[in-house]
Design an enzyme around this catalytic site. Structure first.
Site, PDB file in Angstrom:
ATOM      1  CB  THR A 119      -0.884   0.008   1.265  1.00  0.00           C
ATOM      2  OG1 THR A 119      -1.459   1.309   1.414  1.00  0.00           O
ATOM      3  CG2 THR A 119      -0.095  -0.288   2.532  1.00  0.00           C
ATOM      4  CE1 TYR A 143      -3.495  -2.102   5.258  1.00  0.00           C
ATOM      5  CE2 TYR A 143      -3.387   0.189   4.548  1.00  0.00           C
ATOM      6  CZ  TYR A 143      -3.478  -1.161   4.251  1.00  0.00           C
ATOM      7  OH  TYR A 143      -3.558  -1.568   2.943  1.00  0.00           O
TER       8      TYR A 143
END
Ligand code: UDP
Length: 330
Positions: A119, A143
Site C-alpha cells: 500500500t 496499518y
C-alpha cells in the site's frame, strides 16, 4: 506432469477477486484461500475456494502440495486505518505475522514466486505529495507499518532463498469489474468512491468531506484513483515478469495523477444523475493533503498499460455495481 497453480489468499475480497477473475480468463489454474471474515464466497465465481486462514500452516501446506502451487498472490489482510489505530495487534498479527507464517509454508513447499499486496500507506505523508518507490517509507499508522513489515519479511526471506517476489504498493483503488460480475461489497465501506455511490443510491444520507482547507486547488484532499481492473492486470504483468526471470521488484501502482474529493463527487453526480448530499467536516487525522504515485517504473519495467484511466469510467463501474447490490444484495 500435473499443472502448477496459483494460490490467491484473500481471493474472495474486493481486490483479490478481480485478480482471480483475470487469472482465470488468462487460463491460469487458481485456488483461493479466504477465511471469509471480509470476503464473499460468490466473489470467486466458480474458482475453487478453501475456507481457512493463511496462518493455519497445516491447511496452507496441504493446499500448496495438493494444487502444486508455484506462485502465491497474497491479498488476505485487514485494511482499515482507524481500526488499526484502535487495535494494532490485530493488524500486526493478521498482516505481518500471518505473512511470515505463510512464507514459512512457501519455502517448505518450494514456491517460486510471491506477489505481495502492499500500500501507499507505507509512505506516510511525503512532503511533495508524490511518492516514488525510493521515497523514504514512513508509515503513520499501524496499518501502514504492518504492511511495511510484511514487505521487509518478504525481502529478507527472498534474499535467503530462491523465492522471487513482486511487492505492489497500491494507491487509491476504486470501481468494479466493468462487466458487472463482481464488485466491492464491503459492509460499512470507507473508501470515497464507494461511499459516494452509496449516498447517490440512497443507502446513506450524506457524505462527510474530511477537510476543505487543504493546500490543494479546491481545498479537499487529492488522491490517485486507479481502477481495480488496471490494478488487477498489474499483478498478471508482475507474474509474467517473474516467470521470465526478472528480479524481485517493488512497484507503485497508480496512474500518476490525482483528483480532489470534490472532483470525485462531481463525477458521481454526473454519472448517476443524482445529487450527493455532503457535510463539510474537519480533516481526518493522518490524511495527507495530496498523495499521488510516481508510476513510471511499472510502465517501463512491466510494460503495464492501464485501460481504464478515466474518472467517469471508474465511477460508472462503481455506480453500476452499487445499483446491482440494491437489486440483489450480496
Ligand atoms: N474522504 C472523504 N469522505 C469520505 C471518505 C474519504 O472526504 O467519506 C476523502 C479522504 O479524506 C481522502 C480521500 O477522500 O482525501 C480518499 O480517502 P479514502 O478513505 O477513500 O482513501 P485513503 O486515501 O484514505 O486511503
Amino acid at each position: 506432469m500435473k499443472q502448477t497453480s496459483i494460490l490467491v489468499t484473500g481471493g474472495a475480497g474486493y481486490i483479490g477477486s478481480h485478480v482471480v477473475l483475470q487469472l482465470r480468463e488468462r487460463g491460469e489454474r487458481v485456488v483461493v484461500l479466504d477465511d471469509l471474515s471480509r470476503g464473499f464466497p460468490q466473489a470467486v465465481l466458480d474458482a475453487p475456494l478453501v475456507t481457512g486462514h493463511v496462518a493455519d500452516s497445516a491447511t496452507v501446506s496441504a493446499l500448496l502440495r495438493e494444487y502444486q502451487v508455484d506462485t502465491v498472490m497474497h491479498f488476505a489482510a485487514f485494511t482499515i486505518v482507524p481500526e488499526s489505530v484502535r487495535d494494532p495487534l490485530k493488524y500486526y498479527r493478521n498482516n505481518t505475522c500471518a505473512t511470515a507464517a505463510l512464507l514459512e509454508c512457501c519455502l517448505a513447499a518450494g514456491v517460486r514466486y510471491f506477489v505481495l499486496s502492499s500500500t501507499a500507506a507505507v509512505y506516510g505523508i511525503p512532503a511533495s505529495g508524490v511518492a516514488a518507490e525510493d521515497t523514504p517509507t514512513a508509515p503513520i499508522n499501524p496499518y501502514g507499518t504492518s504492511k511495511l513489515m510484511a514487505e521487509w519479511v518478504l525481502a529478507s526471506v527472498a534474499q535467503a532463498s530462491a523465492l522471487k517476489f513482486a511487492t505492489l504498493r497500491y494507491f487509491n483503488v476504486a470501481g468494479s469489474d466493468r462487466a458487472g460480475r463482481i464488485g466491492q461489497a464491503t459492509p460499512n465501506a470507507t473508501l470515497l468512491v464507494k461511499v459516494a455511490c452509496e449516498v447517490a443510491a440512497g443507502k446513506r444520507a450524506e457524505l462527510e468531506i474530511f477537510g476543505t482547507d487543504y493546500p490543494t486547488p479546491d481545498g479537499t484532499g487529492v488522491r490517485d484513483y486507479i481502477h481495480v481492473e488496471d490494478l488487477a492486470s498489474a499483478h498478471l504483468d508482475a507474474l509474467t515478469w517473474l516467470r521470465r526471470g526478472g528480479d524481485s521488484i517493488t512497484l507503485n501502482i497508480g496512474y500518476g495523477h490525482g483528483y480532489s474529493v470534490r472532483e470525485v463527487l462531481a463525477s458521481v453526480e454526473r454519472v448517476s444523475g443524482r445529487k450527493v448530499k455532503v457535510r463539510e467536516s474537519p480533516r481526518r487525522p493522518g490524511d495527507p493533503p495530496t498523495l499521488i504515485a510516481s508510476a513510471d517504473r511499472i510502465r517501463s519495467q512491466l510494460q503495464w498499460r492501464p485501460q481504464v484511466d478515466d474518472l467517469d469510467t471508474i465511477v460508472r463501474s462503481a455506480w453500476n455495481w452499487e445499483q446491482r447490490l440494491l437489486r440483489e444484495p450480496w
